[in-house]
Write an enzyme that holds these catalytic residues in place. Structure first.
Site, PDB file in Angstrom:
ATOM      1  CD  GLU A   1     -26.999  12.958  -7.340  1.00  0.00           C
ATOM      2  OE1 GLU A   1     -25.971  12.388  -6.930  1.00  0.00           O
ATOM      3  OE2 GLU A   1     -27.300  13.012  -8.542  1.00  0.00           O
TER       4      GLU A   1
ATOM      5  CE  LYS B   1     -26.000   9.238  -9.174  1.00  0.00           C
ATOM      6  NZ  LYS B   1     -25.776  10.635  -9.582  1.00  0.00           N
TER       7      LYS B   1
ATOM      8  CE  LYS C   1     -25.790  14.776 -13.663  1.00  0.00           C
ATOM      9  NZ  LYS C   1     -27.103  14.166 -13.384  1.00  0.00           N
TER      10      LYS C   1
ATOM     11  CG  ASP D   1     -29.723  10.585  -8.058  1.00  0.00           C
ATOM     12  OD1 ASP D   1     -30.592  11.410  -7.677  1.00  0.00           O
ATOM     13  OD2 ASP D   1     -29.184  10.643  -9.178  1.00  0.00           O
TER      14      ASP D   1
ATOM     15  CE  LYS E   1     -29.893   7.384 -11.334  1.00  0.00           C
ATOM     16  NZ  LYS E   1     -29.860   8.860 -11.395  1.00  0.00           N
TER      17      LYS E   1
ATOM     18  CG  ASP F   1     -28.254  16.043 -10.543  1.00  0.00           C
ATOM     19  OD1 ASP F   1     -27.831  16.895 -11.337  1.00  0.00           O
ATOM     20  OD2 ASP F   1     -28.434  14.856 -10.876  1.00  0.00           O
TER      21      ASP F   1
ATOM     22  CG  ASN G   1     -32.999  10.759 -10.624  1.00  0.00           C
ATOM     23  OD1 ASN G   1     -32.630   9.605 -10.465  1.00  0.00           O
ATOM     24  ND2 ASN G   1     -32.262  11.652 -11.258  1.00  0.00           N
TER      25      ASN G   1
END
Ligand code: MG
Length: 372
Positions: free
Chosen positions: A216, A161, A265, A188, A163, A241, A190
């Site tokens: 993600e 994964k 999570k 990901d 970022k 997420d 975020n």
């Protein structure tokens, strides 16, 4: 089983390497631990809140404060709870703070299951004995990211994964994809992209050419409509997420078709039992599942691996072996076996802090007992 005391401890672990994400750079990992004492067994819980309130609003020092000032007092008074359900109902008087609440739940479940000699995985209804491990690679120069991907693949990881952040996606992912076409590659963000920005939108659309396993949390956590628009327009599965904080939000996401998968999570959802409910709802709705990690110590990872035992995590996990995170873990190490991590099978969490490591890492502690 009668609750006889609660301890809250702040520990700091040194990371094996700093992790750079769209929201922050993390070099060391403060963690708040909860230890419950009962007449039958003790139990440990871990609060996954990071050092700073940059991933969600919770942060380690704040979690310590809310546990000491608000959550533990409600747990112990007027008398200790008769069951985990009663304990959780009392904690619900406090709004928010899912990660702090999850630490208490974890500790209570650990103590109760240790007393019964049963594993957490068995209690949750696990059907798998191992979980696909994953390596998370922070933001960096393309050559750094590629070198980190090479090292992770050489170490046995088959799920990576990376970022990403606006303007820092194609150059990072393209090289990894070309060098490692066989790995499941996840990006990901975020929540760092805005669909209203045409350049950012094009950058996300271009990622479709890379055959990613998942994109993600591309957009802000509250932008379910934006995620629905992206889900409709991208071939890459959009997975949520940060957005999914409760069953209610999950139901809204399902109704809006805002994602094709969810990162489960436990910390973000308020605990292991909430994670099991979200897992069940996702399976029912036909959503793909990923198992998320929070730079947890061996304690927190043991609990998350037990959730992983529920199976169906077709998008793999964020969880790696202990040596990927910490110079020295708090527990005996979780080790990688052919790209997999084992679901702990011992009583309770199946692991506990090694006393001398705990002592070396501890900064602060506080304790309380119920009124006699
Ligand atoms: Mg994430």
């Amino acid at each position: 089983m009668r609750l006889t005391g609660v301890e809250v401890r702040l520990v700091v672990l040194e990371l094996a390497e700093p992790l750079v994400a769209a929201h922050a750079t993390v070099r060391e990992r403060p963690l708040v631990l909860v230890r419950v004492l009962t007449d039958a067994a003790e139990g440990w819980g871990e609060c996954a809140a990071l050092a700073e309130p940059t991933y969600t609003a919770e942060y380690a020092a704040g979690a310590f404060a809310v546990l000491v000032d608000h959550l533990v007092p409600r747990l112990l008074a007027p008398r200790p709870p008769a069951s985990v359900q009663e304990a959780l109902a009392r904690l619900e008087q406090v709004v928010g703070h899912p990660m702090a609440k999850a630490a208490i739940e974890m500790a209570l479940l650990d103590a109760g299951l240790r007393a019964e000699g049963r594993s957490l995985a068995e209690h949750l209804g696990a059907v798998e004995r191992r979980v696909v491990a994953g390596a998370t690679i922070g933001l960096g120069a393309p050559a750094q990211v590629l070198a980190a991907a090479d090292a992770a693949v050489a170490a046995g990881y088959r799920r990576l994964k990376c970022k990403i952040a606006p303007g820092r996606e194609w150059a990072l992912l393209e090289g990894v994809r070309a060098r490692h076409p066989e790995v499941a590659l996840v990006a990901d963000a975020n929540g760092s992209y805005r669909l209203g920005d045409p350049r950012q939108r094009r950058a996300l659309e271009r990622l479709d050419r890379l055959g990613l396993a998942a994109l993600e949390q591309p957009l802000a956590p509250d932008d379910l409509l934006g995620h629905a628009e992206l889900t409709a327009s991208l071939e890459t599965p959009v997975v949520l997420d940060e957005s999914v904080t409760s069953l209610g939000v999950l139901d809204s996401a399902i109704a809006l078709r805002a994602c094709r998968g969810v990162v489960v999570k436990p910390a973000r959802l308020g605990g292991l039992l909430a994670a099991r409910r979200v897992h069940a709802r996702c399976v029912e709705a036909g959503l793909a599942l990923a198992l998320g990690g929070m730079l947890e110590s061996g304690l927190g990872r043991a609990a998350t691996l037990a959730v992983g035992g529920l199976g169906g995590f077709s998008l793999g996990s964020d969880l790696g072996a202990s040596d990927r995170y910490f110079a020295t873990d708090l527990t005996e190490a979780h080790r990688l076996e052919g790209g997999w991590l084992e679901v702990p099978a011992g009583p309770g969490l199946g692991v506990a802090p090694v006393p001398e490591r705990l002592q070396a890492a501890q900064l602060r502690s506080w304790s309380a007992r119920p009124a006699p």
